[in-house]
Design a protein around this motif. Structure first.
Motif, PDB file in Angstrom:
ATOM      1  N   THR A 168      99.962 -21.578 -26.869  1.00 38.28           N
ATOM      2  CA  THR A 168     100.791 -21.717 -25.661  1.00 38.28           C
ATOM      3  C   THR A 168     101.083 -20.355 -25.051  1.00 38.28           C
ATOM      4  O   THR A 168     100.942 -20.147 -23.842  1.00 38.28           O
ATOM      5  N   ILE A 228      97.953 -18.913 -23.318  1.00 33.83           N
ATOM      6  CA  ILE A 228      97.641 -19.524 -22.014  1.00 33.83           C
ATOM      7  C   ILE A 228      98.591 -19.011 -20.936  1.00 33.83           C
ATOM      8  O   ILE A 228      98.167 -18.671 -19.819  1.00 33.83           O
ATOM      9  N   PHE A 273      95.063 -24.932 -19.493  1.00 35.01           N
ATOM     10  CA  PHE A 273      95.901 -25.168 -20.665  1.00 35.01           C
ATOM     11  C   PHE A 273      95.461 -26.436 -21.398  1.00 35.01           C
ATOM     12  O   PHE A 273      95.333 -26.454 -22.628  1.00 35.01           O
TER      13      PHE A 273
END
Length: 525
Positions: free
Chosen positions: A161, A164, A187
Motif C-alpha cells: 500500500t 503504491i 493499485f
C-alpha cells in the motif's frame, strides 16, 4: 573491483551481525534488534569500516533480503487466520493506510508548508510497519492476542500500500498531475495481481515439489534449492509485470504454510532441514536488516548539511509520527479494541528498514527535497522505536517465564536420571567413561580440558570402539535417553513446569538420539 567491493560489503555486514548477536547474549535486558542497530551505527560512523560498505541498492535489498524475509514470515502465518481476518486486514493495511497517508500529507502540506506532492511522498513512506522491530520494543512482554495478530498481519500487507501511494506521489511530483483513476487501477492490479500471481506460482511449485517428494527422483538438496529460490523468483517476476512483489511473496508463503502442515512426515529429515533453514535464515536476515538500518542512519546523519531551515525536518518528523499515532489509535477504537488495546495497537506501528528503503529508492527528487525526506523519515523511524520502548513495558504483562535457575536444576536432574541408568548396566570402563562424558555434555558444563582430551582421543584413534563395545555404547546411550525422557514425562504430570520448557528438553533428547541411531546424522569415524 566491483565484485571485490560486494564481497567486502557482505563480509563486513555479516561480521557485524555475528558480533552483535553474540553481544546480545550478554545483554539480555536489551533487545537484540537494538544491539544490531547500534552495531550498524558503529560500522557507519567509523570511516574505515564505513568505506568497505557499498552505497545502498534498493533493488538488491528488496530482492535478496526483504522478499525472502516476508516469504518466511508468510509461511509462519496460518492461511485460516488470514481468511478469517481478511476484511480487518483490508481495513487496516488498505483503508487505514490510505486515510493516514492523505491526512498526514495534508497536515504536512498545510502546517509544514511542504508542496502537496512532496508531502504525500513523506506520508506514503511512513505507511509500512515492521513486525520484526515490534518484537524489540515490547521489552519481552506479551501483546494482547488480537492486537498482536493484527499488527503482524498489517505488517505483512501494508508495504505494498505504501509503495503504491509513493508511486502516485512521485508521479504527481514529476508530472504535476495526481491521476487518481490511473493510480486506483494501478493499485488494484498491483495488490490483487500480486496476491493471485504469488499464490498461483507457489501452488504450481508446491505440486511439482510434492510430486518429486513422492517419486524416486526426490533429492533433498534440489528441493531446498528450489524452495530457497522461490521468493526471489516470484518477487522478480511480479515486479516485472508491475505487480506487488511484496504481496506476491507473502501470498506464496501463505500457500506453503498449508503444505508444511500436511507433509511434514513424508520425508522427516528434509522437512526438519527446511524448518532449520527457515529459522536460521529469518534470524540472520532480521539481524542483517537492522545492521543495515544502523549504517544508513549513520550515513544520513553524518551526510546532513546544515541549511537555513535547520530544525524544520525535526518538527515535520514529529508531526508525521504524532498524526500517525493518533490515526492508528482512532482506527483501533473503530475495530472495537478497548481504549488500552487501541493505544497498544497505535504504539505497535513500528517503522524500520523498509521505510528507509522506500525513502532511499526515490531518484527524481531535488537534492534539497531528498535530504529533507531522508531526515524526516529518520525521525519517524527513531520515534516509532523509542516511544513504544519506553511506554509498552509499563502497559503489557510480563511473560511467565521459568526462572533460569529452575531450568538449570531441571536439566541437571534429567541428566542425573540418565547417569543413574548407567549404574544398572554392565559396561567396560572405556565405554562407561565415554557415555558418562556424553551425558554430562548435555549440561554444557564440561571443562575445556576434558573436551580437548576427548578430541585428541577421537582424532588420533581411527576407531574408538568396535564390535561389542560399539554396541554397548549405543545401547547405553539409548537406555540413558529413555530414563531422561521418563523423568521429563513424570515431571510433566506434576504440572509444575510449563509444557513449552519440557517439550524443548524432550526434543533435545530426541535429536541426540537421532545422532546416535541415524546414519544420515552421523559424522564419519
Amino acid at each position: 573491483m566491483l565484485t571485490t567491493t560486494i564481497y567486502s560489503s557482505t563480509l563486513m555486514i555479516l561480521i557485524a551481525v555475528a558480533v552483535s548477536n553474540l553481544l546480545a547474549q550478554g545483554f539480555k535486558k536489551i533487545a537484540p534488534t537494538y544491539i544490531n542497530l547500534l552495531m550498524g551505527l558503529l560500522v557507519g560512523l567509523v570511516p574505515i569500516t564505513n568505506a568497505t560498505i557499498l552505497s545502498f541498492n534498493n533493488e538488491i535489498f528488496m530482492t535478496a533480503i526483504i522478499a525472502p524475509l516476508l516469504f518466511f514470515e508468510g509461511q509462519n502465518t496460518r492461511v485460516l487466520m488470514v481468511r478469517k481476518k481478511r476484511l480487518l486486514i483490508l481495513e487496516t493495511a488498505g483503508s487505514m493506510a490510505v486515510a493516514l497517508a492523505i491526512v498526514v500529507g495534508l497536515a504536512v502540506h498545510v502546517i509544514g508548508g511542504i508542496v502537496w506532492p512532496l508531502a504525500l511522498i513523506m506520508a506514503a513512506i511512513s505507511v509500512p510497519t515492521d513486525a520484526t522491530a515490534l518484537d524489540s520494543v515490547t521489552g519481552g512482554r506479551k501483546l494482547p492476542a488480537q492486537v498482536g495478530s493484527l499488527l503482524r498481519l498489517e505488517a505483512l500487507f501494508n508495504d505494498a500500500t505504501g509503495l503504491i501511494i509513493l508511486q502516485a506521489g512521485v508521479l504527481w511530483y514529476t508530472s504535476g498531475q495526481l491521476a487518481l483513476g490511473k493510480n486506483l487501477v494501478a493499485f488494484l492490479w498491483s495488490a490483487g495481481g500480486g496476491l493471485v500471481f504469488g499464490a498461483a506460482i507457489a501452488f504450481v511449485l508446491m505440486i511439482c515439489r510434492q510430486a518429486l517428494l513422492r517419486s524416486r527422483w526426490n533429492l533433498a538438496s534440489s528441493q531446498i534449492i528450489i524452495y530457497l529460490m522461490t521468493p526471489i523468483v516470484i518477487y522478480l517476476l511480479a515486479e516485472a509485470m508491475a505487480m506487488s512483489g511484496i504481496i506476491a511473496v507473502v501470498s506464496a508463503g501463505l500457500v506453503y504454510n498449508g503444505e508444511a502442515q500436511r507433509s511434514r512426515f513424508s520425508e522427516p529429515r528434509q522437512f526438519h532441514l527446511s524448518v532449520q533453514l527457515i529459522n536460521l535464515g529469518s534470524e540472520i536476515l532480521n539481524s542483517f536488516v537492522f545492521v543495515i538500518l544502523g549504517i544508513l542512519l549513520a550515513r544520513i546523519v553524518t551526510g546532513y548539511h546544515a541549511a537555513p531551515t535547520t530544525g524544520h525536518w525535526l518538527w515535520i518528523g514529529l508531526l508525521v509520527y504524532s498524526l500517525g499515532l493518533v490515526g492508528r489509535y482512532i482506527h483501533g477504537l473503530a475495530v472495537k479494541f478497548m481504549s488500552r488495546d487501541a493505544l497498544i495497537f497505535a504504539l505497535g506501528g513500528v517503522h524500520g528498514t523498509v521505510t528507509l528503503a522506500l525513502a532511499l529508492s526515490i531518484s527524481v527528487l531535488t537534492a534539497a527535497d531528498n535530504q529533507l525526506v531522508l531526515l524526516v523519515e529518520t525521525v519517524v523511524i527513531i520515534l516509532s522505536m523509542l516511544v513504544p520502548t519506553v511506554l509498552l513495558p509499563h502497559m503489557l504483562p510480563a511473560n511467565q517465564a521459568v526462572p533460569r535457575a529452575k531450568l538449570t536444576k531441571m536439566r541437571a536432574e534429567m541428566v542425573a536420571a540418565g547417569l543413574h541408568q548407567l549404574t544398572q548396566l554392565t559396561l567396560t570402563p572405556a565405554v562407561e567413561a565415554s557415555v558418562t562424558y556424553d551425558l554430562r555434555d548435555q549440561l554444557r558444563q564440561t571443562r575445556l580440558r576434558s573436551f580437548l582430551r576427548q578430541w585428541r582421543q577421537s582424532s588420533w584413534q581411527p576407531e574408538i570402539f568396535t564390535g561389542d563395545e560399539a554396541l554397548q555404547e549405543r545401547r547405553a546411550l539409548m537406555q540413558a535417553f529413555d530414563a531422561e525422557r521418563q523423568y521429563l514425562y513424570e515431571l510433566a504430570l506434576t504440572h509444575q513446569i510449563a509444557s513449552k520448557c519440557i517439550y524443548e528438553l524432550y526434543s533435545e533428547i530426541l535429536l541426540a538420539e537421532s545422532l546416535v541411531l541415524d546414519p544420515a546424522n552421523q559424522t564419519e569415524v
